[in-house]
Design a protein around this motif. Structure first.
Motif, PDB file in Angstrom:
ATOM      1  N   GLN A  34      -2.897   7.020   5.172  1.00  0.00           N
ATOM      2  CA  GLN A  34      -3.818   7.596   6.154  1.00  0.00           C
ATOM      3  C   GLN A  34      -4.036   9.082   5.882  1.00  0.00           C
ATOM      4  O   GLN A  34      -5.160   9.584   5.983  1.00  0.00           O
ATOM      5  CB  GLN A  34      -3.270   7.393   7.559  1.00  0.00           C
ATOM      6  CG  GLN A  34      -3.269   5.952   7.994  1.00  0.00           C
ATOM      7  CD  GLN A  34      -2.685   5.778   9.381  1.00  0.00           C
ATOM      8  OE1 GLN A  34      -2.453   6.738  10.099  1.00  0.00           O
ATOM      9  NE2 GLN A  34      -2.459   4.532   9.759  1.00  0.00           N
ATOM     10  N   ALA A  35      -2.959   9.799   5.516  1.00  0.00           N
ATOM     11  CA  ALA A  35      -3.086  11.228   5.213  1.00  0.00           C
ATOM     12  C   ALA A  35      -3.938  11.443   3.962  1.00  0.00           C
ATOM     13  O   ALA A  35      -4.768  12.357   3.928  1.00  0.00           O
ATOM     14  CB  ALA A  35      -1.704  11.847   5.036  1.00  0.00           C
ATOM     15  N   CYS A  36      -3.753  10.618   2.941  1.00  0.00           N
ATOM     16  CA  CYS A  36      -4.559  10.744   1.722  1.00  0.00           C
ATOM     17  C   CYS A  36      -6.029  10.463   2.001  1.00  0.00           C
ATOM     18  O   CYS A  36      -6.911  11.145   1.470  1.00  0.00           O
ATOM     19  CB  CYS A  36      -4.047   9.795   0.653  1.00  0.00           C
ATOM     20  SG  CYS A  36      -2.495  10.304  -0.070  1.00  0.00           S
ATOM     21  N   ARG A  37      -6.301   9.474   2.847  1.00  0.00           N
ATOM     22  CA  ARG A  37      -7.683   9.187   3.221  1.00  0.00           C
ATOM     23  C   ARG A  37      -8.313  10.377   3.940  1.00  0.00           C
ATOM     24  O   ARG A  37      -9.444  10.759   3.663  1.00  0.00           O
ATOM     25  CB  ARG A  37      -7.745   7.967   4.129  1.00  0.00           C
ATOM     26  CG  ARG A  37      -7.680   6.649   3.431  1.00  0.00           C
ATOM     27  CD  ARG A  37      -7.743   5.547   4.451  1.00  0.00           C
ATOM     28  NE  ARG A  37      -8.164   4.313   3.855  1.00  0.00           N
ATOM     29  CZ  ARG A  37      -8.471   3.225   4.542  1.00  0.00           C
ATOM     30  NH1 ARG A  37      -8.390   3.227   5.849  1.00  0.00           N
ATOM     31  NH2 ARG A  37      -8.846   2.137   3.919  1.00  0.00           N
ATOM     32  N   ALA A  38      -7.555  10.965   4.869  1.00  0.00           N
ATOM     33  CA  ALA A  38      -8.077  12.104   5.627  1.00  0.00           C
ATOM     34  C   ALA A  38      -8.337  13.298   4.714  1.00  0.00           C
ATOM     35  O   ALA A  38      -9.361  13.980   4.848  1.00  0.00           O
ATOM     36  CB  ALA A  38      -7.096  12.486   6.731  1.00  0.00           C
ATOM     37  N   LEU A  39      -7.444  13.548   3.762  1.00  0.00           N
ATOM     38  CA  LEU A  39      -7.647  14.654   2.829  1.00  0.00           C
ATOM     39  C   LEU A  39      -8.846  14.411   1.921  1.00  0.00           C
ATOM     40  O   LEU A  39      -9.585  15.342   1.591  1.00  0.00           O
ATOM     41  CB  LEU A  39      -6.385  14.883   1.999  1.00  0.00           C
ATOM     42  CG  LEU A  39      -5.223  15.538   2.734  1.00  0.00           C
ATOM     43  CD1 LEU A  39      -3.981  15.531   1.856  1.00  0.00           C
ATOM     44  CD2 LEU A  39      -5.583  16.945   3.141  1.00  0.00           C
TER      45      LEU A  39
END
Length: 97
Positions: free
Chosen positions: A45-50
């Motif tokens: 989820q963090a990689c998607r947001a970044l």
């Protein structure tokens, strides 16, 4: 007493990405999109947001840096305005990285 022997293909490759899980074999490519956001691990989820943030910030940063090229003039602006735009574009590019 006849049996059918089965074997597993060794040339099948599986890959997991941020947006889909894919299985690739000779002549076959099948992807299943990851749509359930709450089931995914936190790092995905963090990689998607970044990735989304980098895409959103990238276009204005490139536009700002193109407008400060020496061959481009926007009206009768002072050099300080161009300098500030170049600083803002550079900061956005650093945030992208």
């Amino acid at each position: 007493g006849y049996t059918i022997t089965t074997c597993r293909k060794m040339d099948e490759l599986g890959s997991k990405g941020l947006w889909a899980d894919c299985v690739m074999a000779t002549g076959l490519y099948h992807c299943k999109p990851l749509v359930d956001i709450l089931i995914l691990p936190g790092y995905v989820q963090a990689c998607r947001a970044l990735m989304i943030a980098a895409s959103v910030l990238g276009l204005p940063a490139i536009f700002l840096l193109i407008t400060v090229l020496p061959c481009i003039r926007m009206g009768h602006e002072p050099g300080a305005a161009k300098y500030r735009r170049s600083q803002l574009g550079g900061i956005l590019i650093i945030l992208l990285g």
